[in-house]
Enzyme design. Structure first.
Site, PDB file in Angstrom:
ATOM      1  N   CYS A 189     -17.630  -5.266  -7.258  1.00  0.00           N
ATOM      2  CA  CYS A 189     -16.253  -5.247  -7.781  1.00  0.00           C
ATOM      3  C   CYS A 189     -16.051  -6.326  -8.837  1.00  0.00           C
ATOM      4  O   CYS A 189     -16.537  -7.444  -8.701  1.00  0.00           O
ATOM      5  CB  CYS A 189     -15.277  -5.454  -6.626  1.00  0.00           C
ATOM      6  SG  CYS A 189     -13.541  -5.421  -7.127  1.00  0.00           S
ATOM      7  N   CYS A 193     -12.963  -7.370  -9.851  1.00  0.00           N
ATOM      8  CA  CYS A 193     -11.592  -7.885  -9.788  1.00  0.00           C
ATOM      9  C   CYS A 193     -11.595  -9.417  -9.669  1.00  0.00           C
ATOM     10  O   CYS A 193     -12.610 -10.018  -9.338  1.00  0.00           O
ATOM     11  CB  CYS A 193     -10.847  -7.236  -8.626  1.00  0.00           C
ATOM     12  SG  CYS A 193     -11.006  -8.125  -7.060  1.00  0.00           S
ATOM     13  N   ASP A 212       9.645   9.039  -6.245  1.00  0.00           N
ATOM     14  CA  ASP A 212       9.798   9.992  -5.151  1.00  0.00           C
ATOM     15  C   ASP A 212      11.292  10.180  -4.907  1.00  0.00           C
ATOM     16  O   ASP A 212      12.113   9.331  -5.248  1.00  0.00           O
ATOM     17  CB  ASP A 212       9.059   9.503  -3.900  1.00  0.00           C
ATOM     18  CG  ASP A 212       8.867  10.626  -2.882  1.00  0.00           C
ATOM     19  OD1 ASP A 212       9.289  11.764  -3.149  1.00  0.00           O
ATOM     20  OD2 ASP A 212       8.299  10.352  -1.808  1.00  0.00           O
ATOM     21  N   CYS A 256     -13.016 -10.976  -6.449  1.00  0.00           N
ATOM     22  CA  CYS A 256     -14.466 -10.892  -6.273  1.00  0.00           C
ATOM     23  C   CYS A 256     -15.255 -11.702  -7.299  1.00  0.00           C
ATOM     24  O   CYS A 256     -16.363 -12.143  -7.010  1.00  0.00           O
ATOM     25  CB  CYS A 256     -14.909  -9.426  -6.304  1.00  0.00           C
ATOM     26  SG  CYS A 256     -14.228  -8.483  -4.924  1.00  0.00           S
ATOM     27  N   ASP A 279      -0.541   8.831  -4.063  1.00  0.00           N
ATOM     28  CA  ASP A 279       0.069   7.512  -3.899  1.00  0.00           C
ATOM     29  C   ASP A 279      -0.162   7.107  -2.465  1.00  0.00           C
ATOM     30  O   ASP A 279      -0.204   7.963  -1.579  1.00  0.00           O
ATOM     31  CB  ASP A 279       1.582   7.570  -4.148  1.00  0.00           C
ATOM     32  CG  ASP A 279       2.332   8.130  -2.953  1.00  0.00           C
ATOM     33  OD1 ASP A 279       2.764   7.349  -2.088  1.00  0.00           O
ATOM     34  OD2 ASP A 279       2.458   9.368  -2.855  1.00  0.00           O
ATOM     35  N   HIS A 337      -7.555  -6.604  -5.187  1.00  0.00           N
ATOM     36  CA  HIS A 337      -8.910  -6.098  -4.936  1.00  0.00           C
ATOM     37  C   HIS A 337      -8.873  -4.658  -4.420  1.00  0.00           C
ATOM     38  O   HIS A 337      -9.635  -3.806  -4.883  1.00  0.00           O
ATOM     39  CB  HIS A 337      -9.667  -6.978  -3.939  1.00  0.00           C
ATOM     40  CG  HIS A 337     -10.863  -6.259  -3.394  1.00  0.00           C
ATOM     41  ND1 HIS A 337     -12.046  -6.154  -4.088  1.00  0.00           N
ATOM     42  CD2 HIS A 337     -11.020  -5.501  -2.268  1.00  0.00           C
ATOM     43  CE1 HIS A 337     -12.880  -5.385  -3.411  1.00  0.00           C
ATOM     44  NE2 HIS A 337     -12.284  -4.979  -2.305  1.00  0.00           N
TER      45      HIS A 337
HETATM   46  N1  GUN Z   1       5.577  11.069   0.638  1.00  0.00           N
HETATM   47  C1  GUN Z   1       4.676  11.397   1.577  1.00  0.00           C
HETATM   48  N2  GUN Z   1       4.948  12.625   2.094  1.00  0.00           N
HETATM   49  C2  GUN Z   1       6.051  13.065   1.456  1.00  0.00           C
HETATM   50  C3  GUN Z   1       6.837  14.272   1.561  1.00  0.00           C
HETATM   51  O1  GUN Z   1       6.558  15.181   2.347  1.00  0.00           O
HETATM   52  N3  GUN Z   1       7.931  14.355   0.736  1.00  0.00           N
HETATM   53  C4  GUN Z   1       8.269  13.372  -0.146  1.00  0.00           C
HETATM   54  N4  GUN Z   1       9.340  13.525  -0.928  1.00  0.00           N
HETATM   55  N5  GUN Z   1       7.551  12.239  -0.255  1.00  0.00           N
HETATM   56  C5  GUN Z   1       6.454  12.096   0.538  1.00  0.00           C
HETATM   57 ZN    ZN Z   2     -12.659  -7.062  -5.843  1.00  0.00          ZN
END
Ligand code: GUN
Ligand code: ZN
Length: 337
Positions: A271, A273, A60, A276, A233, A302
């Protein structure tokens, strides 16, 4: 993508992640630029070698820290200036610098520098963030010259339909290899987030990856995939795991609860993992109550396994044409605890 902000998914080895189904990891420009520094990572062989993960990595850009470190930064059309949350030193990110740092880190997918406003920002500020994010997307595109890194554009626009459409429609002609939707999960309600996705994903090319940044709960992932999202993410599986909350096929389980003390059942029989298959609930509770580090490790692993399995089951359901009933089953099953 499990979150490895500082070049580690806290407490877990890469091979453990691989074994529970992780395909790709997230790391962060702002955090790694401050410590140990992008030059240091580059000198030590790049982020893959540095953290011993040979799969894909997405970094990011630092745009999220515009939101999360609101008291520690200044922003104008040229740059964001951060005052380090570690030692107060200054880190300046321009669109070009954000790309250079991500080139030094050597991730496979890199993100444009953007401005992520809070959900309760006035519409003028949302519009300003869209304007700046669009300007910066062009500058990032101009800086990026490598063909071994895929640069994604980021859509902003809060929960305003016309700003989202404007943001998407300005980014798409820049022909990025993938598109992210930012500025969600920053204080708006789940309903508002889903409505915003309904207005946004149709404006992004469906043959390219669409990435919803920083989301979310398991139900958010299911709802978002059904609205066209491919990639996520979130710190939720790992952060909740460290705090003794497990996501299971029957809902959330608070592992410190006394009711687990003498429970010899697995955390989640569905699960596979290590937490578990090798341990009972009574042992997992004991790890947390005793402050042992294996507790957070096992529950992080987990929860990541649970997220991956949910997405894998959803992929099968989509291919078999029963995505809607899969959604209803998930929501009913997870509601219980
Ligand atoms: N991660 C969660 N929201 C954002 C966002 O608006 N911009 C960026 N760069 N990362 C993020
Ligand atoms: Zn598990």
């Amino acid at each position: 993508m499990p979150v490895g902000t500082l070049g580690t998914v806290k407490g877990l080895f890469p091979d453990q992640l691989r074994a529970v189904g992780t395909q790709k990891l997230l790391a962060n420009t702002y955090h790694l630029a401050l410590r140990p520094g992008a030059e240091v990572v580059e000198e030590l062989g790049g982020l893959h070698r540095f953290m011993d993960w040979d799969g894909p990595i997405l970094t990011d850009s630092g745009g999220f820290q515009v939101f999360s470190l609101a008291g520690l930064r200044d922003i104008d059309d040229e740059r964001v200036v951060f005052k380090s949350h570690i030692d107060g030193s200054i880190l300046e990110l321009t669109p070009a610098r954000a790309i250079e740092i991500q080139q030094q880190l050597g991730a496979d997918c890199i993100m444009c520098l953007d401005e992520c406003p809070p959900a309760d920002a006035p519409i003028e500020q949302i519009a300003e963030a869209v304007r700046r994010t669009t300007l910066w997307a062009q500058l990032c595109r101009d800086t990026q010259a490598r063909d071994d890194q895929a640069l994604f554009g980021i859509v902003q626009g809060g929960i305003d339909q016309s700003q989202r459409e404007k943001s998407a429609d300005k980014l798409v002609p820049l022909d990025f290899p993938g598109y992210a939707i930012g500025g969600l999960s920053v204080g708006e309600s789940p309903t508002e987030m889903y409505r915003t996705l309904d207005h946004t994903t149709p404006h992004l090319p469906s043959e390219k990856p669409r990435y919803l940044m920083g989301v979310g709960r398991p139900e958010d992932l299911v709802e978002s995939v059904l609205r066209g999202i491919d990639l996520f993410d979130c710190v939720m599986p790992t952060r909740n795991g460290r705090n003794a909350t497990a996501f299971t096929s029957t809902g959330r389980v608070k592992m410190r609860n006394r009711k687990h003390m003498r429970d010899d059942a697995p955390l989640d029989p569905a699960c596979e993992c290590p937490a578990c298959t090798r341990y009972c609930r009574g042992y997992l509770r004991h790890m947390f109550i005793a402050g042992e580090m294996l507790g957070p490790i096992l529950l992080s692993l987990h929860n990541i396994a649970f997220y991956h399995r949910t997405m894998s089951d959803l992929r099968v359901a989509i291919l078999e044409g029963r995505a809607d009933s899969f959604r209803s089953e998930c929501l009913a099953a997870w509601e219980s605890e």
